[in-house]
Design a protein around this motif. Structure first.
Motif, PDB file in Angstrom:
ATOM      1  N   ASP A  88      -2.207   3.746  -7.617  1.00 20.40           N
ATOM      2  CA  ASP A  88      -1.834   3.038  -6.397  1.00 20.40           C
ATOM      3  C   ASP A  88      -2.689   3.508  -5.225  1.00 20.40           C
ATOM      4  O   ASP A  88      -3.136   2.693  -4.421  1.00 20.40           O
ATOM      5  CB  ASP A  88      -0.352   3.248  -6.093  1.00 20.40           C
ATOM      6  CG  ASP A  88       0.065   2.527  -4.836  1.00 20.40           C
ATOM      7  OD1 ASP A  88      -0.022   1.290  -4.828  1.00 20.40           O
ATOM      8  OD2 ASP A  88       0.452   3.202  -3.866  1.00 20.40           O
TER       9      ASP A  88
ATOM     10  N   ASP B 136      -5.067   1.145  -3.088  1.00 21.47           N
ATOM     11  CA  ASP B 136      -4.861   1.042  -1.639  1.00 21.47           C
ATOM     12  C   ASP B 136      -6.145   1.352  -0.880  1.00 21.47           C
ATOM     13  O   ASP B 136      -6.441   0.722   0.139  1.00 21.47           O
ATOM     14  CB  ASP B 136      -3.741   1.988  -1.193  1.00 21.47           C
ATOM     15  CG  ASP B 136      -2.377   1.496  -1.633  1.00 21.47           C
ATOM     16  OD1 ASP B 136      -2.293   0.363  -2.147  1.00 21.47           O
ATOM     17  OD2 ASP B 136      -1.409   2.251  -1.473  1.00 21.47           O
TER      18      ASP B 136
ATOM     19  N   GLU C 235       3.423   2.742   3.725  1.00 24.57           N
ATOM     20  CA  GLU C 235       3.700   2.772   2.284  1.00 24.57           C
ATOM     21  C   GLU C 235       3.449   4.170   1.732  1.00 24.57           C
ATOM     22  O   GLU C 235       4.231   4.683   0.931  1.00 24.57           O
ATOM     23  CB  GLU C 235       2.822   1.753   1.553  1.00 24.57           C
ATOM     24  CG  GLU C 235       3.113   1.705   0.061  1.00 24.57           C
ATOM     25  CD  GLU C 235       1.863   1.628  -0.783  1.00 24.57           C
ATOM     26  OE1 GLU C 235       0.841   1.127  -0.313  1.00 24.57           O
ATOM     27  OE2 GLU C 235       1.919   2.100  -1.922  1.00 24.57           O
ATOM     28  N   MET C 236       2.361   4.807   2.150  1.00 20.88           N
ATOM     29  CA  MET C 236       2.026   6.150   1.658  1.00 20.88           C
ATOM     30  C   MET C 236       3.091   7.168   2.067  1.00 20.88           C
ATOM     31  O   MET C 236       3.368   8.100   1.322  1.00 20.88           O
ATOM     32  CB  MET C 236       0.663   6.594   2.189  1.00 20.88           C
ATOM     33  CG  MET C 236      -0.493   6.016   1.443  1.00 20.88           C
ATOM     34  SD  MET C 236      -0.532   6.665  -0.228  1.00 20.88           S
ATOM     35  CE  MET C 236      -1.162   5.251  -1.085  1.00 20.88           C
TER      36      MET C 236
END
Ligand SMILES: [Zn+2]
Length: 100
Positions: free
Chosen positions: A51, A55, A80-81
């Motif tokens: 991911d 990203d 999100e991270m």
């Protein structure tokens, strides 16, 4: 899309779906090797790593389109991270890992 032939778009979709299935297969193989009480959940960490790489590519594409789009994508993926980091830390702690 307007200038491309539809075959290129179709090939892109097929390649993307095939890549997702390969990534799922790899993550499931790694998770199957985890014994449940493993200190480091390798399958989960492999999925998180993939991911992060994807990203990074998405952020690069955002900045290639324009600085404003890149900043917007970066801000969204930073959020999100943050939650991905919390989830990863929780998974590691429930496996018995402790911060040093
Ligand atoms: Zn992500």
């Amino acid at each position: 899309m307007a200038r491309m032939t539809p075959w290129r778009a179709i090939a892109g979709v097929i390649t993307g779906v095939a890549t997702m299935f390969v990534m799922r297969w790899l993550a499931e193989r790694l998770e199957a090797r985890d014994t449940g009480n493993a200190l480091i959940p390798l399958g989960f960490l492999a999925a998180v790593s993939m991911d992060c790489v994807i990203d990074g590519v998405v952020i690069g594409i955002g900045f290639a389109i324009g600085a404003r789009q890149g900043v917007l994508v970066s801000a969204a993926l930073a959020l999100e991270m943050f939650f991905l980091g919390l989830s990863t830390a929780n998974a590691m702690r429930s496996g018995g890992a402790r911060p040093t």
